[in-house]
Scaffold this motif. Sequence first.
Motif, short mmCIF file in Angstrom:
data_model
loop_
_atom_site.label_atom_id
_atom_site.label_comp_id
_atom_site.label_asym_id
_atom_site.label_seq_id
_atom_site.Cartn_x
_atom_site.Cartn_y
_atom_site.Cartn_z
N VAL A 150 39.84 67.61 36.80
CA VAL A 150 39.16 67.67 35.70
C VAL A 150 37.98 67.07 35.21
CG1 VAL A 150 39.74 66.95 32.99
CG2 VAL A 150 41.57 68.17 34.54
N VAL A 151 37.93 65.74 35.65
CA VAL A 151 36.71 65.00 35.54
C VAL A 151 35.36 65.70 36.46
CG1 VAL A 151 35.42 62.89 36.23
CG2 VAL A 151 37.66 62.75 35.23
N ALA A 152 35.89 66.03 37.80
CA ALA A 152 34.93 66.80 38.72
C ALA A 152 34.18 68.20 38.21
CB ALA A 152 35.24 66.95 40.13
N GLN A 153 35.05 68.73 37.19
CA GLN A 153 34.78 69.89 36.71
C GLN A 153 34.13 69.89 35.42
OE1 GLN A 153 34.78 72.87 38.42
NE2 GLN A 153 35.19 71.78 40.04
N GLY A 154 33.86 68.56 34.96
CA GLY A 154 33.27 68.51 33.80
C GLY A 154 33.81 68.43 32.24
N PHE A 155 35.23 68.42 32.49
CA PHE A 155 35.96 68.47 31.16
C PHE A 155 36.19 67.13 30.66
CE2 PHE A 155 36.38 72.77 32.98
CZ PHE A 155 35.80 73.41 31.78
N ALA A 156 35.96 66.01 31.32
CA ALA A 156 36.36 64.62 31.09
C ALA A 156 35.45 63.84 31.72
CB ALA A 156 37.66 64.21 31.23
N ALA A 157 35.09 62.72 30.89
CA ALA A 157 34.25 61.47 31.35
C ALA A 157 35.01 60.98 32.87
CB ALA A 157 34.03 60.68 30.63
N PRO A 158 34.19 60.40 33.58
CA PRO A 158 34.68 59.60 34.75
C PRO A 158 35.65 58.58 34.24
CG PRO A 158 32.55 60.10 35.17
CD PRO A 158 32.73 60.87 33.86
N SER A 159 35.24 57.94 33.08
CA SER A 159 36.01 56.97 32.44
C SER A 159 37.58 57.18 32.39
CB SER A 159 35.46 56.50 31.14
OG SER A 159 35.45 57.49 30.17
N LEU A 160 37.87 58.70 32.47
CA LEU A 160 39.32 59.04 32.02
C LEU A 160 40.04 58.43 32.98
CD1 LEU A 160 41.12 60.69 30.34
CD2 LEU A 160 40.98 62.50 31.98
N ARG A 161 39.66 58.43 34.36
CA ARG A 161 40.69 57.94 35.65
C ARG A 161 40.90 56.51 35.40
NH1 ARG A 161 43.28 57.08 39.59
NH2 ARG A 161 43.43 58.50 41.28
N GLY A 162 39.97 55.88 34.86
CA GLY A 162 39.88 54.36 34.56
C GLY A 162 41.06 53.98 33.50
N LEU A 163 41.56 54.80 32.87
CA LEU A 163 42.51 54.63 31.91
C LEU A 163 43.90 54.72 32.34
CD1 LEU A 163 41.27 56.79 28.84
CD2 LEU A 163 40.92 54.47 29.28
N ILE A 164 43.87 55.07 33.65
CA ILE A 164 45.29 55.32 34.18
C ILE A 164 45.23 53.98 35.49
CG2 ILE A 164 46.69 56.67 35.69
CD1 ILE A 164 44.87 58.96 34.52
N THR A 165 46.41 53.55 35.85
CA THR A 165 46.63 52.59 36.75
C THR A 165 47.72 52.99 37.55
OG1 THR A 165 45.88 50.55 35.09
CG2 THR A 165 46.95 50.10 37.34
N PRO A 166 47.15 53.70 38.75
CA PRO A 166 48.49 54.11 39.58
C PRO A 166 49.01 52.98 40.47
CG PRO A 166 46.48 55.08 40.30
CD PRO A 166 46.13 54.10 39.16
N VAL A 167 50.36 52.73 40.50
CA VAL A 167 51.03 52.08 41.23
C VAL A 167 51.98 52.18 42.33
CG1 VAL A 167 50.64 49.65 39.69
CG2 VAL A 167 52.58 51.08 39.46
N GLY A 168 52.47 51.82 43.30
CA GLY A 168 53.25 52.58 44.31
C GLY A 168 54.61 52.32 44.12
N SER A 169 55.02 51.04 43.31
CA SER A 169 56.43 50.84 43.18
C SER A 169 56.50 49.99 41.82
CB SER A 169 56.75 49.67 44.39
OG SER A 169 56.17 48.36 44.14
#
Length: 189
Positions: A150-169
Amino acid sequence: MFRRSVCVYCGAREGALPVYAEEARTLGRLLAHEGWRLVYGAGDVGLMGLVAAAAEAEGGATLGVIPQHLVQVEALRGAGRHVITENMHERKKVMFMNSDAVAVLPGGAGSLDEFFEVLTWAQLGLHAKPILLVNIAGYWDPLLALVDHVVAQGFAAPSLRGLITPVGSAEEGVTALRAALSRERVASE
């Protein structure tokens, strides 16, 4: 006493891998050990029931929120406090408003709906609560790839990914929450 609350979105089923259930139980135990209240969907089914049962077994506080139409389907879980709402929209609002952070375990369409709603609110600046994706066994990898697309296709700013914190456990999630919530507390003092 100041108590933090963590909203956990997750499946009303246990999923295909036993590790999903193990991590749900671990998250419930760890939230209780931190002294944080679990806010969840109130059902006694799937990962939702497992995380709540584990929190309650360790003496943790819980707040279950369920819409009237699901009371008979999912059966209210445990001895914690419950709120019965008129509909799903109200349920999501009550869960979110009673939480300081959000953690998303594996789940289905409902968990995706809840995740995207809080992510959209964060993107719009309506809140700054931490949003964790507990990416057990790579469950959320396709979702993270979609957000990147979504970010790469220009439908959201790169900052969108920074709103999510992925964790493994669950353990990594609680560590991340501890850090985020302590930063938030210091900032508000």
